[in-house]
Scaffold this motif. Structure first.
Motif, PDB file in Angstrom:
ATOM      1  N   MET A 163      27.457  36.911  70.984  1.00  0.00           N
ATOM      2  CA  MET A 163      26.175  36.752  70.289  1.00  0.00           C
ATOM      3  C   MET A 163      25.096  36.743  71.361  1.00  0.00           C
ATOM      4  O   MET A 163      24.963  35.754  72.080  1.00  0.00           O
ATOM      5  CB  MET A 163      26.136  35.445  69.486  1.00  0.00           C
ATOM      6  N   GLY A 164      24.374  37.854  71.484  1.00  0.00           N
ATOM      7  CA  GLY A 164      23.375  37.959  72.539  1.00  0.00           C
ATOM      8  C   GLY A 164      24.039  37.835  73.898  1.00  0.00           C
ATOM      9  O   GLY A 164      25.008  38.528  74.200  1.00  0.00           O
ATOM     10  N   SER A 165      23.576  36.882  74.708  1.00  0.00           N
ATOM     11  CA  SER A 165      24.152  36.691  76.044  1.00  0.00           C
ATOM     12  C   SER A 165      25.392  35.792  76.020  1.00  0.00           C
ATOM     13  O   SER A 165      26.061  35.643  77.034  1.00  0.00           O
ATOM     14  CB  SER A 165      23.101  36.077  76.977  1.00  0.00           C
ATOM     15  N   GLU A 178      18.789  26.389  65.360  1.00  0.00           N
ATOM     16  CA  GLU A 178      19.259  26.880  66.643  1.00  0.00           C
ATOM     17  C   GLU A 178      20.415  26.012  67.132  1.00  0.00           C
ATOM     18  O   GLU A 178      20.490  24.829  66.822  1.00  0.00           O
ATOM     19  CB  GLU A 178      18.143  26.822  67.696  1.00  0.00           C
ATOM     20  N   TYR A 179      21.301  26.626  67.910  1.00  0.00           N
ATOM     21  CA  TYR A 179      22.394  25.913  68.543  1.00  0.00           C
ATOM     22  C   TYR A 179      22.193  26.005  70.048  1.00  0.00           C
ATOM     23  O   TYR A 179      22.048  27.097  70.590  1.00  0.00           O
ATOM     24  CB  TYR A 179      23.745  26.524  68.165  1.00  0.00           C
ATOM     25  N   LEU A 198      21.407  29.803  70.709  1.00  0.00           N
ATOM     26  CA  LEU A 198      21.746  30.751  69.646  1.00  0.00           C
ATOM     27  C   LEU A 198      20.765  30.543  68.515  1.00  0.00           C
ATOM     28  O   LEU A 198      20.688  29.466  67.927  1.00  0.00           O
ATOM     29  CB  LEU A 198      23.176  30.518  69.165  1.00  0.00           C
ATOM     30  N   SER A 199      19.978  31.580  68.223  1.00  0.00           N
ATOM     31  CA  SER A 199      18.926  31.495  67.209  1.00  0.00           C
ATOM     32  C   SER A 199      19.251  32.445  66.059  1.00  0.00           C
ATOM     33  O   SER A 199      19.875  33.486  66.272  1.00  0.00           O
ATOM     34  CB  SER A 199      17.571  31.892  67.798  1.00  0.00           C
ATOM     35  N   PRO A 200      18.769  32.105  64.838  1.00  0.00           N
ATOM     36  CA  PRO A 200      18.982  33.030  63.718  1.00  0.00           C
ATOM     37  C   PRO A 200      18.226  34.337  63.944  1.00  0.00           C
ATOM     38  O   PRO A 200      17.216  34.379  64.654  1.00  0.00           O
ATOM     39  CB  PRO A 200      18.402  32.305  62.506  1.00  0.00           C
ATOM     40  N   MET A 201      18.736  35.398  63.349  1.00  0.00           N
ATOM     41  CA  MET A 201      18.045  36.684  63.438  1.00  0.00           C
ATOM     42  C   MET A 201      16.769  36.629  62.603  1.00  0.00           C
ATOM     43  O   MET A 201      16.725  35.983  61.552  1.00  0.00           O
ATOM     44  CB  MET A 201      18.958  37.801  62.916  1.00  0.00           C
ATOM     45  N   SER A 202      15.735  37.314  63.061  1.00  0.00           N
ATOM     46  CA  SER A 202      14.498  37.399  62.287  1.00  0.00           C
ATOM     47  C   SER A 202      14.706  38.344  61.107  1.00  0.00           C
ATOM     48  O   SER A 202      15.671  39.123  61.072  1.00  0.00           O
ATOM     49  CB  SER A 202      13.356  37.917  63.167  1.00  0.00           C
ATOM     50  N   SER A 203      13.783  38.342  60.151  1.00  0.00           N
ATOM     51  CA  SER A 203      13.916  39.208  58.980  1.00  0.00           C
ATOM     52  C   SER A 203      13.873  40.689  59.376  1.00  0.00           C
ATOM     53  O   SER A 203      14.512  41.525  58.741  1.00  0.00           O
ATOM     54  CB  SER A 203      12.821  38.912  57.956  1.00  0.00           C
ATOM     55  N   THR A 204      13.186  41.035  60.456  1.00  0.00           N
ATOM     56  CA  THR A 204      13.161  42.425  60.895  1.00  0.00           C
ATOM     57  C   THR A 204      14.471  42.836  61.560  1.00  0.00           C
ATOM     58  O   THR A 204      14.852  43.992  61.533  1.00  0.00           O
ATOM     59  CB  THR A 204      11.992  42.696  61.855  1.00  0.00           C
ATOM     60  N   GLU A 205      15.168  41.876  62.183  1.00  0.00           N
ATOM     61  CA  GLU A 205      16.460  42.165  62.812  1.00  0.00           C
ATOM     62  C   GLU A 205      17.563  42.324  61.787  1.00  0.00           C
ATOM     63  O   GLU A 205      18.541  43.043  62.036  1.00  0.00           O
ATOM     64  CB  GLU A 205      16.850  41.042  63.781  1.00  0.00           C
TER      65      GLU A 205
END
Length: 91
Positions: A32-34, A71-72, A83-90
């Motif tokens: 998840m991301g990095s 966020e975690y 770890l953040s939730p995805m934005s609505s555009t993502e």
């Protein structure tokens, strides 16, 4: 590689009363991301799946859950990870 669940248990579904015996587990790569890790998951039959990072993962990683931002925050391999939730555009 699938291995034997050292402490088999019965999982009960809340909506229809069905149950399944959990007897296997497998290590699954997770990115998840990095954040890249390997987690131990119990194996059950399902039509679709999600990886649930529940209380055992949160405990093992000493995770701080920021409820308002969802966020975690954790440390992994000496690095601070958020770890953040995805934005609505993502999405």
């Amino acid at each position: 590689m699938v291995s034997r669940q050292p402490v088999p248990y019965i999982l009960h579904w809340l909506d229809d009363g069905n149950k399944v015996k959990v007897t296997k587990q497998v290590r699954v790569g997770l990115t998840m991301g990095s954040y890249k890790d390997e987690i131990l998951c119990d194996v059950i039959p399902m039509d679709a799946f999600h990886i649930l990072l529940g209380r055992p993962w949160q405990f093992d990683k000493d995770v701080l859950h920021k409820w308002r931002s969802n966020e975690y925050k954790l440390k992994h391999n000496g690095n601070k990870i958020v770890l953040s939730p995805m934005s609505s555009t993502e999405v």
